[in-house]
Write a protein that holds these residues in place. Sequence first.
Motif, PDB file in Angstrom:
ATOM      1  N   MET A  82       0.843  -1.205   0.000  1.00  0.00           N
ATOM      2  CA  MET A  82       0.000   0.000   0.000  1.00  0.00           C
ATOM      3  C   MET A  82       0.878   1.256   0.000  1.00  0.00           C
TER       4      MET A  82
ATOM      5  N   ALA B 231      -6.024  -5.046   2.848  1.00  0.00           N
ATOM      6  CA  ALA B 231      -5.479  -3.828   2.238  1.00  0.00           C
ATOM      7  C   ALA B 231      -6.500  -2.687   2.328  1.00  0.00           C
TER       8      ALA B 231
ATOM      9  N   TYR C 192      -6.152   0.799   4.237  1.00  0.00           N
ATOM     10  CA  TYR C 192      -6.356   2.057   3.505  1.00  0.00           C
ATOM     11  C   TYR C 192      -7.326   2.952   4.289  1.00  0.00           C
TER      12      TYR C 192
END
Length: 462
Positions: free
Chosen positions: A341, A374, A378
């Motif tokens: 990321m 992920a 985020y």
Amino acid sequence: MASKKDKTVFFCTSCGHEEPKWLGRCPGCGEWNSFREQKVQDAFSPLGMDLKEMESPKPRSLDSISLKDFKRRTTGLPEADQVLGGGLVEGSAILLGGEPGIGKSTLMLQIAGEVAESRKVLYISGEESLQQIKLRAKRLGIDSSGLSLYCESASETIIHTLEEEKPSLVILDSIQTIHSPGQGLIPGTVNQLKYGCFELINWARRRRAVLFLIAHVTKEGSIAGPKVIEHMVDTVLHFDHTGNDLRILRAAKNRFGPVDEVGLFRMDGQGLQQVTEPQGLFMENREGQLPPGIAVAPVFEGSRVLLVEIQALTVPAKGGVSRVFSDRIEGSRVSRVAAIMEKHLGLKYSDQDIYINVAGGMKVSEVGAELPLALALYSARTGIPLPSGLMAMGEMSLTGEIRPVPQLKRRLKAAGEMGFSTLLIPALSREAGNSQTGVPLHTVKAADIKQGIKLIFQSTPK
Ligand code: TYD
Ligand code: MG
């Protein structure tokens, strides 16, 4: 020269340590005066057991071996049958481990009650009195004449009774109480357990009965007692808490089935109730907008799809050194996904402490959970909540690409049944929502994480 027949060994009655000569103090466990002499051919050997139990010591060709005698019978509890690989196999031994109070005795008594409707069952308890067990049976509504209770802990006496009674199902609650007078006087020593269990297992094999051995677990969660018992039995089951009020039964070893199936139960006033529709049990009940840091993943637990909520939290790291606190998803996986990321979205994680949790306490090891992980990372880092009704699945590659996951159709179906409206899936997936699953889902396909994030905020129906 002494013949092999006369050869003896000395073993410690406390820990089982063997020495060729007598010693005053055991080098294994430090116990004094614990050594006893034993003839070699009497000595315990799991291999000896296998040789003894074979019907014919001669090699036999594969096609001459019949499976006629290989029978499975139900426990009466489909959740338990599933974990066992389809039911109880005659002539097999099963070790059931779990913390005190988890419900091992209750589970076994329920199975005993069910099986006793059609066959003879003997429940041997060295832990509780007949009245205590009777009281539990009453609470569980078990009242079968096919079920006999027996309080005894000497293995020789038990075998004698088994020979007389010839039950088809035998339960020993628990192995910690068994003792074998031939092996010293203190119950619970390693050798007592080994010999006692060995004799019972051997009996069950010979008489084609099913034997359950109940065991406690240590603080670390492994089965208390000698490891060799786990090798001797055909199946090792663990009964455990999940973190919410569910209890989960899993196989750690199974010679007669897969080890990834789980059985789910809930304890109430009438014993353990089977949980047959667990899909949404590992999610928090939420209404309206999600808080930041939450993503939902459909993961396989055996042959079932469970929806789990992955929670992420990032806070500035003290001293600038990033640490990962995650015991439900492997920490190295969390670090890897955070690095992906950082590289591909330009969000900084390397100066953050990262906390990851899975609601309901489920451990998640599937690679397909990397995309939802992920997304949770985020959302945690940006403070932007993910659209509610969104579920995602996919494996993250180091390049930021989203890789396909197996059995997408089943996951889509589960998501649809649980009322999710949008699915973020890998671009290379062959399946899509509507047409193939019959579920009115809006599927969004993304090739990489950057595109995925862009698409879910653009295309989620409000
Ligand atoms: P138990 O089966 O004795 O656990 P274990 O053999 O693993 O030590 O029972 C565990 C707990 O379950 C005990 O605290 C009492 C409770 N219980 C119920 O809540 N409902 C029931 O119907 C029964 C039989 C027990
Ligand atoms: Mg018990």
